[in-house]
Design a protein around this motif. Structure first.
Motif, PDB file in Angstrom:
ATOM      1  N   UNK A 161      23.921  54.746  42.557  1.00  0.00           N
ATOM      2  CA  UNK A 161      22.939  54.698  43.641  1.00  0.00           C
ATOM      3  C   UNK A 161      21.624  55.337  43.229  1.00  0.00           C
ATOM      4  N   UNK A 162      21.693  56.424  42.459  1.00  0.00           N
ATOM      5  CA  UNK A 162      20.469  57.106  42.012  1.00  0.00           C
ATOM      6  C   UNK A 162      19.671  56.223  41.045  1.00  0.00           C
ATOM      7  N   UNK A 163      20.375  55.482  40.225  1.00  0.00           N
ATOM      8  CA  UNK A 163      19.705  54.549  39.319  1.00  0.00           C
ATOM      9  C   UNK A 163      18.976  53.467  40.123  1.00  0.00           C
ATOM     10  N   UNK A 164      19.657  52.949  41.154  1.00  0.00           N
ATOM     11  CA  UNK A 164      19.040  51.945  42.023  1.00  0.00           C
ATOM     12  C   UNK A 164      17.856  52.537  42.792  1.00  0.00           C
ATOM     13  N   UNK A 171      23.590  43.778  38.514  1.00  0.00           N
ATOM     14  CA  UNK A 171      24.006  45.172  38.338  1.00  0.00           C
ATOM     15  C   UNK A 171      24.797  45.644  39.568  1.00  0.00           C
ATOM     16  N   UNK A 172      24.283  45.334  40.745  1.00  0.00           N
ATOM     17  CA  UNK A 172      24.975  45.693  41.994  1.00  0.00           C
ATOM     18  C   UNK A 172      26.366  45.057  42.016  1.00  0.00           C
ATOM     19  N   UNK A 173      26.431  43.779  41.664  1.00  0.00           N
ATOM     20  CA  UNK A 173      27.713  43.052  41.655  1.00  0.00           C
ATOM     21  C   UNK A 173      28.722  43.676  40.692  1.00  0.00           C
ATOM     22  N   UNK A 198      22.006  44.306  47.967  1.00  0.00           N
ATOM     23  CA  UNK A 198      22.426  45.705  48.078  1.00  0.00           C
ATOM     24  C   UNK A 198      22.632  46.195  49.508  1.00  0.00           C
ATOM     25  N   UNK A 199      21.794  45.748  50.441  1.00  0.00           N
ATOM     26  CA  UNK A 199      21.802  46.357  51.782  1.00  0.00           C
ATOM     27  C   UNK A 199      23.129  46.166  52.510  1.00  0.00           C
ATOM     28  N   UNK A 217      31.014  42.573  52.382  1.00  0.00           N
ATOM     29  CA  UNK A 217      29.602  42.794  52.053  1.00  0.00           C
ATOM     30  C   UNK A 217      29.022  41.582  51.325  1.00  0.00           C
ATOM     31  N   UNK A 218      29.900  40.775  50.716  1.00  0.00           N
ATOM     32  CA  UNK A 218      29.435  39.575  50.021  1.00  0.00           C
ATOM     33  C   UNK A 218      29.109  38.464  51.023  1.00  0.00           C
ATOM     34  N   UNK A 219      29.961  38.332  52.030  1.00  0.00           N
ATOM     35  CA  UNK A 219      29.694  37.360  53.093  1.00  0.00           C
ATOM     36  C   UNK A 219      28.442  37.721  53.883  1.00  0.00           C
ATOM     37  N   UNK A 220      28.230  39.016  54.094  1.00  0.00           N
ATOM     38  CA  UNK A 220      27.039  39.473  54.845  1.00  0.00           C
ATOM     39  C   UNK A 220      25.748  39.056  54.149  1.00  0.00           C
ATOM     40  N   UNK A 221      25.768  39.008  52.815  1.00  0.00           N
ATOM     41  CA  UNK A 221      24.588  38.549  52.072  1.00  0.00           C
ATOM     42  C   UNK A 221      24.192  37.142  52.515  1.00  0.00           C
ATOM     43  N   UNK A 222      25.191  36.286  52.619  1.00  0.00           N
ATOM     44  CA  UNK A 222      24.941  34.891  52.990  1.00  0.00           C
ATOM     45  C   UNK A 222      24.439  34.822  54.428  1.00  0.00           C
TER      46      UNK A 222
END
Length: 219
Positions: A132-135, A101-103, A157-158, A14-19
């Motif tokens: 997730x509810x906080x986000x 926060x997500x990280x 996040x996505x 999910x970290x690579x997908x961000x890039x």
């Protein structure tokens, strides 16, 4: 001279997908190199000697590490198209806060769901849903976290959304029932070519996680 861009990555990350999303938003061409994380390449070890992790962006021979730092770098270097961070300093700080926060929260809480059983799993599930509810509360009724435009927090996040099916399957719960606005937001993000083309198939992620569970002796 054209920029030489290489991305060292691993498809379920999910970290690579961000890039990948950030590069797609900017319309940048790059060379993708899949890393075997159980047998890391000499290039990865050379380019990220501190953490020895993916993703690593190599721009004209120079490495940039850590996904949120890479996304900010991409946004700063190629600032003429699809800005991801707001120009206002306060809004930028807020975007960085939520991405941080997500990280700090989501990866470990999600990991707990597919690596534990019994009471520990139930606790992990409860904490994950609370996160997730906080986000979702921060998103509110806005189309995206930054307002009208897709941006930095959305990118951060996505990418977790393609892991939701695996979390739900192994944790036996339904995220949409708990966080309907957040799921509506993920669907909105998926309408963007940059997102839909960058995220892994949720069923493929599920199979990957299932294999990891077997290797860890959980199944």
């Amino acid at each position: 001279m054209a920029d030489e861009i290489i991305l060292l990555d691993s498809w379920p990350s999910m970290f690579g997908m961000r890039v990948r999303i950030a590069l797609a938003e900017k319309g940048l061409k790059y060379e993708y190199r899949e890393e075997d994380l159980r047998n890391k390449s000499p290039l990865l070890l050379e380019m990220n000697p501190v953490h020895k992790k993916i993703p690593v962006l190599i721009h004209n021979g120079k490495p940039i590490c850590e996904s949120t730092i890479i996304v900010q770098y991409i946004d700063e270097v190629w600032k003429d198209k699809s800005p991801l961070l707001p120009t206002d300093p306060y809004q930028r700080a807020q975007a960085r806060f939520w991405a941080d926060y997500v990280d700090k929260k989501l990866y470990e809480l999600g990991r707990k769901i597919w690596t534990t059983k019994g009471e520990e799993l139930e606790t992990g599930k409860k904490e994950f849903i609370e996160c997730l509810k906080l986000l979702e509360g921060e998103l509110g009724d806005k189309p995206y976290f930054g307002g009208e435009n897709f941006g930095f927090v959305d990118v951060s996040l996505v990418t977790f959304s393609c892991w939701f099916y695996a979390y739900e399957s192994f944790g036996n719960f339904n995220i949409e029932a708990e966080c309907p606005k957040l799921i509506a937001w993920t669907k909105r993000c998926m309408e963007r070519e940059s997102v839909s083309s960058s995220l892994a198939d949720p069923h493929k992620v599920h199979d990957f996680v299932s294999g990891m569970r077997q290797r860890f002796g959980i199944e």
